[in-house]
Design a protein around this motif. Structure first.
Motif, mmCIF file in Angstrom:
data_model
loop_
_atom_site.group_PDB
_atom_site.id
_atom_site.type_symbol
_atom_site.label_atom_id
_atom_site.label_comp_id
_atom_site.label_asym_id
_atom_site.label_seq_id
_atom_site.Cartn_x
_atom_site.Cartn_y
_atom_site.Cartn_z
ATOM 1 N N HIS A 80 0.862 -1.183 0.000
ATOM 2 C CA HIS A 80 0.000 0.000 0.000
ATOM 3 C C HIS A 80 0.894 1.227 0.000
ATOM 4 C CE1 HIS A 80 -2.659 -3.108 1.659
ATOM 5 N NE2 HIS A 80 -3.672 -2.398 1.150
ATOM 6 N N ARG A 81 0.642 2.095 -0.949
ATOM 7 C CA ARG A 81 1.404 3.343 -0.978
ATOM 8 C C ARG A 81 0.805 4.310 0.030
ATOM 9 N NH1 ARG A 81 4.649 4.229 -5.616
ATOM 10 N NH2 ARG A 81 4.458 6.471 -5.281
ATOM 11 N N PRO A 82 1.607 4.892 0.881
ATOM 12 C CA PRO A 82 1.067 5.824 1.886
ATOM 13 C C PRO A 82 0.484 7.069 1.212
ATOM 14 C CG PRO A 82 3.469 5.873 1.890
ATOM 15 C CD PRO A 82 3.071 4.751 0.992
ATOM 16 N N GLU A 83 -0.658 7.482 1.727
ATOM 17 C CA GLU A 83 -1.307 8.692 1.253
ATOM 18 C C GLU A 83 -1.583 9.587 2.446
ATOM 19 O OE1 GLU A 83 -4.774 7.758 -0.967
ATOM 20 O OE2 GLU A 83 -3.727 6.376 -2.340
ATOM 21 N N GLU A 84 -1.534 10.875 2.214
ATOM 22 C CA GLU A 84 -1.699 11.834 3.301
ATOM 23 C C GLU A 84 -3.066 11.655 3.964
ATOM 24 O OE1 GLU A 84 -1.302 16.649 4.122
ATOM 25 O OE2 GLU A 84 -0.943 15.802 2.123
ATOM 26 N N GLY A 85 -3.069 11.554 5.280
ATOM 27 C CA GLY A 85 -4.303 11.372 6.032
ATOM 28 C C GLY A 85 -4.590 9.926 6.390
ATOM 29 N N MET A 86 -3.866 8.941 5.808
ATOM 30 C CA MET A 86 -4.078 7.535 6.144
ATOM 31 C C MET A 86 -3.477 7.225 7.520
ATOM 32 S SD MET A 86 -3.192 5.520 2.576
ATOM 33 C CE MET A 86 -3.133 3.991 3.506
ATOM 34 N N GLU A 87 -4.143 6.358 8.245
ATOM 35 C CA GLU A 87 -3.572 5.820 9.478
ATOM 36 C C GLU A 87 -2.987 4.457 9.141
ATOM 37 O OE1 GLU A 87 -4.696 4.899 14.149
ATOM 38 O OE2 GLU A 87 -6.227 5.567 12.734
ATOM 39 N N VAL A 88 -1.678 4.320 9.315
ATOM 40 C CA VAL A 88 -0.992 3.123 8.849
ATOM 41 C C VAL A 88 -0.119 2.567 9.960
ATOM 42 C CG1 VAL A 88 -0.956 3.941 6.466
ATOM 43 C CG2 VAL A 88 0.980 4.436 7.967
ATOM 44 N N ILE A 89 0.317 1.339 9.727
ATOM 45 C CA ILE A 89 1.349 0.709 10.556
ATOM 46 C C ILE A 89 2.542 0.501 9.652
ATOM 47 C CG2 ILE A 89 1.987 -1.306 11.904
ATOM 48 C CD1 ILE A 89 -0.941 -1.662 12.613
ATOM 49 N N ALA A 90 3.645 1.225 9.918
ATOM 50 C CA ALA A 90 4.853 1.166 9.103
ATOM 51 C C ALA A 90 5.865 0.276 9.786
ATOM 52 C CB ALA A 90 5.426 2.559 8.889
ATOM 53 N N LEU A 122 -10.360 4.091 0.716
ATOM 54 C CA LEU A 122 -11.112 3.630 -0.450
ATOM 55 C C LEU A 122 -12.142 4.658 -0.886
ATOM 56 C CD1 LEU A 122 -11.723 1.320 -2.419
ATOM 57 C CD2 LEU A 122 -13.323 0.411 -0.736
ATOM 58 N N GLU A 123 -12.837 5.248 0.048
ATOM 59 C CA GLU A 123 -13.836 6.264 -0.272
ATOM 60 C C GLU A 123 -13.186 7.499 -0.879
ATOM 61 O OE1 GLU A 123 -17.432 8.177 -0.763
ATOM 62 O OE2 GLU A 123 -16.927 6.066 -0.432
ATOM 63 N N LYS A 124 -12.048 7.882 -0.344
ATOM 64 C CA LYS A 124 -11.343 9.041 -0.896
ATOM 65 C C LYS A 124 -10.916 8.781 -2.337
ATOM 66 C CE LYS A 124 -7.285 11.966 -0.083
ATOM 67 N NZ LYS A 124 -6.119 12.198 0.797
ATOM 68 N N ARG A 125 -10.415 7.562 -2.613
ATOM 69 C CA ARG A 125 -9.994 7.225 -3.979
ATOM 70 C C ARG A 125 -11.200 7.132 -4.908
ATOM 71 N NH1 ARG A 125 -6.147 2.191 -4.284
ATOM 72 N NH2 ARG A 125 -4.825 3.719 -3.194
ATOM 73 N N ARG A 126 -12.303 6.589 -4.368
ATOM 74 C CA ARG A 126 -13.505 6.484 -5.204
ATOM 75 C C ARG A 126 -14.011 7.859 -5.625
ATOM 76 N NH1 ARG A 126 -18.671 7.057 -5.251
ATOM 77 N NH2 ARG A 126 -18.643 7.944 -3.160
ATOM 78 N N GLN A 127 -14.018 8.793 -4.701
ATOM 79 C CA GLN A 127 -14.485 10.141 -5.025
ATOM 80 C C GLN A 127 -13.562 10.812 -6.042
ATOM 81 O OE1 GLN A 127 -14.835 12.242 -1.315
ATOM 82 N NE2 GLN A 127 -16.566 10.988 -0.587
#
Length: 514
Positions: A80-90, A122-127
């Motif tokens: 998964h490529r990190p995108e601004e605003g995502m909550e991730v585990i790096a 997913l919703e952000k990408r869909r929009q």
């Protein structure tokens, strides 16, 4: 040497002095030793991809910010490529960057922190994709009713392809081309997009035919398992496909972004096969029903028209009634015909009596004909002289050789014979005499110009091996010579070499004159 007071050591001045690089290396060793492998949870902040392909981003929470970096080779392997605003585990290891005196996390893997974060991303990408118009209904193409070839993009070893082939075999067997891909994992999105574009790149009439319909299928799974079908590269490939595409990813309740970009969404892979082709048995039943209805309609139409024809025939009169009036008119005309003939004869007789045939009229007509004939006879000598002059000019234009003269004589003789049949006997006789004289003159001219007359003056024609000899080398090369004189020909052998002529002589076409 004495020490000055200012140079005297003070308490604590004997501590070790470190260089900047020594301190930086010690910090680096300490941090990398303590945090060799860590997993950090946080929100992705600023994301920057350098020209070299390295990715720099921030991980932050409500109190601190941690710099992170993924090198070019690591970026290509991220699921998964990190995108601004995502909550991730790096996941990665801590390291330092000495030139700027900072520490950072070298990230090797990034995964969303939970289903909520994945759904938000997913919703952000869909929009974003919907704003580009990739999901518009106007872009969707109708599916072919009965495709000849169906292309399937799926795993070749799973149960999905077996379900699709089984359903197609039951409903309406079609040719199927399978493009094997990985349906989950890091390489899934790239392989699915490449398969869609690969099917579209095929030539319609090539060795491997281009499909008429595409099915992108995968069985059910978690959102992480289906994530490859939410990637932007797959969505764009589905939207750009010139071949109608059915998406059948997951179960009925699973929804991926490729479902919005495809031309038709199927709840399951089996349902995709049902949407792709109709049921052949149902089509046969419908065709049989249509055939029966067509036969019934044809018979009914013929019966209605036959009944209509019978109704119209009753309104028509009898044939004998139609012929009664014409027969009566014919009888009336037959009765009037003799009287009409007699009246016409009487009328013509009266007209003839008003204009009788008198001998004077016939005499004048004969005299006019005689005058025309005499005028034509007066013009005949001039026309004859003009014709002779024209013939003379044409004769002078010919090459003077016996063959041409003979052909000209034959043409003149045909013309004379044709004219003789058209002229009066006395004129024909006179003209024939003139033509005979002209013919005799032409004959004398032919004899004078012929090479036989030249032979009579002492010349001869030499032939070698059946061909005319015109020079000394040809005579020497001939095996036998023949000499033609005025009164005959003489055969001679090779013999003595003939003497070279002292004066060139121009030979005629029939031979060589010596």
């Amino acid at each position: 040497m004495d020490l000055f007071e200012d140079d005297a050591p003070e308490a604590g001045d004997n501590a070790h002095e470190f260089t900047v690089s020594e301190i930086s290396g010690a910090v680096k060793k300490t941090i990398e030793g303590e945090f060799g492998h860590v997993r950090v949870r946080g929100e992705v902040g600023r994301v920057t991809v350098a020209r070299t392909g390295h990715m720099y981003f921030d991980l932050k929470d409500d109190r601190s910010v941690l710099a992170a970096v993924s090198w070019k080779g690591q970026v290509a392997k991220l699921s998964h490529r990190p995108e601004e605003g995502m909550e991730v585990i790096a996941t990665g290891r801590m390291t330092t960057f000495g030139p700027q005196s900072r520490y950072q996390l070298n990230v090797e893997e990034v995964v969303p922190a939970g289903a909520g974060a994945l759904m938000a991303m997913l919703e952000k990408r869909r929009q974003a994709l919907a704003a580009e118009g990739l999901f518009d209904a106007a872009r969707k193409r109708p599916l072919p009713y009965l495709p000849e070839i169906i292309g399937v993009v799926t795993s070749p070893t799973g149960a999905v392809i077996r379900d699709i082939l089984h359903r197609l075999r039951d409903r309406f067997p079609r040719k199927v081309l399978v493009w094997p891909v990985a349906v989950q994992g890091k390489s899934s999105a790239a392989e699915v997009a490449a398969a869609i574009r690969g099917f579209n790149a095929m030539s319609p009439g090539g060795a491997l035919p281009r499909p008429d319909l595409l099915i992108v299928a995968r069985g059910g799974g978690s959102i992480e398992d289906l994530w490859g079908f939410n990637e932007e590269i797959v969505v764009r490939a589905a939207a750009e496909s010139a071949i109608p595409l059915i998406s059948a990813v997951g179960h009925e309740t699973d929804t991926t972004l490729i479902d919005h970009a495809s031309d038709r969404r199927a709840p399951t892979p089996t349902a995709a096969a049902e949407i792709a082709v109709p049921v052949r048995a149902e089509l046969q039943a419908v065709l049989a029903q249509f055939g029966a209805r067509l036969g019934q309609c044809t018979h009914a139409g013929l019966d209605r028209r036959a009944e209509r024809l019978r109704d119209l025939s009753r309104a028509l009169p009898r044939p004998e009634a139609l012929l009664m009036a014409p027969a009566q008119r014919l009888d009336a005309l037959e009765t009037r015909l003799p009287g009409a003939l007699r009246a016409a004869i009487a009328k013509k007789r009266i007209e003839l009596s008003d204009h009788p045939l008198r001998p004077g009229l016939v005499t004048r007509a004969v005299e006019r004909s005689r005058d025309r004939l005499e005028a034509a006879a007066g013009r005949l000598p001039g026309a004859h002289r003009a014709g002779l002059a024209q013939k003379r000019l044409r004769l002078e234009g010919l090459r003077l050789n016996p063959a041409a003269l003979d052909a000209a004589l034959r043409r003149e003789r045909r013309d004379f014979e044709r004219l003789a049949a058209r002229l009066r006997p006395d004129l024909v006789t006179t003209r024939l005499e003139r033509q005979r004289e002209r013919l005799a003159a032409l004959e004398r001219l032919r004899v004078t110009l012929g090479y036989e007359a030249t032979l009579a003056r002492g010349y001869a024609v030499v032939r070698g091996d059946g061909h005319v000899v015109t020079n000394l080398s040809e005579a020497q090369a001939a095996t036998a010579l023949e000499i033609e004189f005025r009164d005959g020909r003489l055969q001679v052998g090779q013999g003595a070499k003939p003497k070279r002529a002292t004066k060139p002589v121009t030979p005629p076409e029939q031979g060589t004159l010596l």
